[in-house]
Scaffold this active site. Structure first.
Site, PDB file in Angstrom:
ATOM      1  N   ASP A   1       0.801  -1.234   0.000  1.00 48.22           N
ATOM      2  CA  ASP A   1       0.000   0.000   0.000  1.00 48.22           C
ATOM      3  C   ASP A   1       0.828   1.276   0.000  1.00 48.22           C
ATOM      4  OD1 ASP A   1       0.882  -0.480   2.560  1.00 48.22           O
ATOM      5  OD2 ASP A   1      -1.017   0.026   3.534  1.00 48.22           O
TER       6      ASP A   1
ATOM      7  N   GLU B   1      11.716  -2.953  12.348  1.00 41.29           N
ATOM      8  CA  GLU B   1      12.849  -2.452  11.565  1.00 41.29           C
ATOM      9  C   GLU B   1      14.104  -2.407  12.431  1.00 41.29           C
ATOM     10  OE1 GLU B   1      10.034  -0.770  12.135  1.00 41.29           O
ATOM     11  OE2 GLU B   1       9.073  -0.236  10.222  1.00 41.29           O
TER      12      GLU B   1
END
Ligand SMILES: *[C@@H]1O[C@H](CO)[C@@H](O)[C@H](O)[C@H]1NC(C)=O
Length: 280
Positions: free
Chosen positions: A131, A216
């Site tokens: 997205d 991350e």
């Protein structure tokens, strides 16, 4: 990127099979996805962006136990080399704090190790969520990644962006400017960095945790990379070439609503509704 590179750099591939091409640096795009009403719109947009990028390999991993026909059909139409994998969340990680996308990315790591360990394939790994919006120039920026490269990402919550802080004097990354710093050493978005394939393969303990907000950071820590080794891209992180756009959730068409239309049987509506429902 010169305009002729597109046709010249098309690599030959067998659908669903890994590509081994020692002549080229491939970008391995890892895209986690799951079935939802907006999936076809997001995946179509991403696939058509990727058609503009030479020398890539698209690893699409569904958070599902069975693969979706519409995803497979889209991959076959797209004409880029791909692997279509399943990486369902384990029963122990269905909660909100575990986060979506981790099981998918871990499956992609496994696949990369199975197919590229002990090879000399040159490559770069990038997490390309379905997205986001991508300027194709970002892919040429990351292609030269030697260890880990980083670049700004637009549309990140309250700051409207997330970026490494680059010293003008040294041209090195010295910190991070992101709406959420928390306890993160590497306060970056999933779309804000790329990793050299051979470096990743050499770091056998590299992994991603089920921990929303820290995926991350822990991943980069598990790679054993240090801040001074990070390579700023996008003109020393002064350009935004990728955006965290996020598609608003939407409703799925429902047969029960179609039936409110009188005399629908002799119209296009049944086919249209059935085609939509098949995609989910
Ligand atoms: C980045 O910054 C360094 C250090 O100031 C400089 O030498 C280099 O030319 C810059 N690169 C770009 C692409 O702007």
């Amino acid at each position: 990127m010169n305009s002729s590179s597109n046709s010249q750099h098309r690599i030959s591939f067998i659908p669903g099979e890994p590509v081994h091409d020692p002549e080229r640096t491939l970008i391995f795009l890892i895209t986690p996805t799951y079935t939802r009403p907006t999936q076809a719109a997001d995946m179509t947009r991403l696939s058509q962006t990727l058609q503009l990028v030479p020398d890539i390999f698209w690893i699409v991993v569904e958070d599902a136990h069975n693969s979706s026909r519409s995803v497979e059909d889209l991959l076959r139409r797209t004409n880029v080399p791909y692997a279509h994998l399943l990486g369902p969340r384990p029963p122990t990680h269905l909660d909100k704090r575990s986060g979506r996308g981790v099981s998918n990315r871990l499956r992609a790591f496994e696949w990369l190790r199975e197919n590229y360990s002990n090879t000399t394939q040159k490559g770069v790994i990038y997490f390309a969520d379905d997205d986001n919006a991508y300027d194709v120039r970002i892919f040429e920026e990351m292609r030269s990644t030697r260890i880990v490269s980083m670049f700004p990402v637009g549309l990140i919550s309250t700051l409207g962006l997330s970026t490494p802080i680059v010293s003008r004097k040294s041209g090195k990354i010295i910190g991070f400017h992101d709406p959420f710093i928390g306890r993160r050493k590497f306060a970056v978005d999933m779309a804000g960095f790329a990793v050299n394939l051979q470096f990743f393969l050499s770091q056998k303990k590299a992994t991603m945790p089920y921990k929303v907000g820290y995926e991350e950071d822990y991943f980069l820590k598990s790679l054993g990379v240090q801040i001074w080794q990070l390579e700023p891209k996008a003109e020393n992180c002064t350009q935004v070439l990728v955006w965290h756009t996020k598609t608003k959730p939407a409703d799925q068409p429902k047969l029960s609503l179609m039936k409110k239309v009188t005399n629908y049987t002799e119209t296009n509506l049944p086919d249209l509704y059935n085609n939509q429902l098949e995609q989910s």
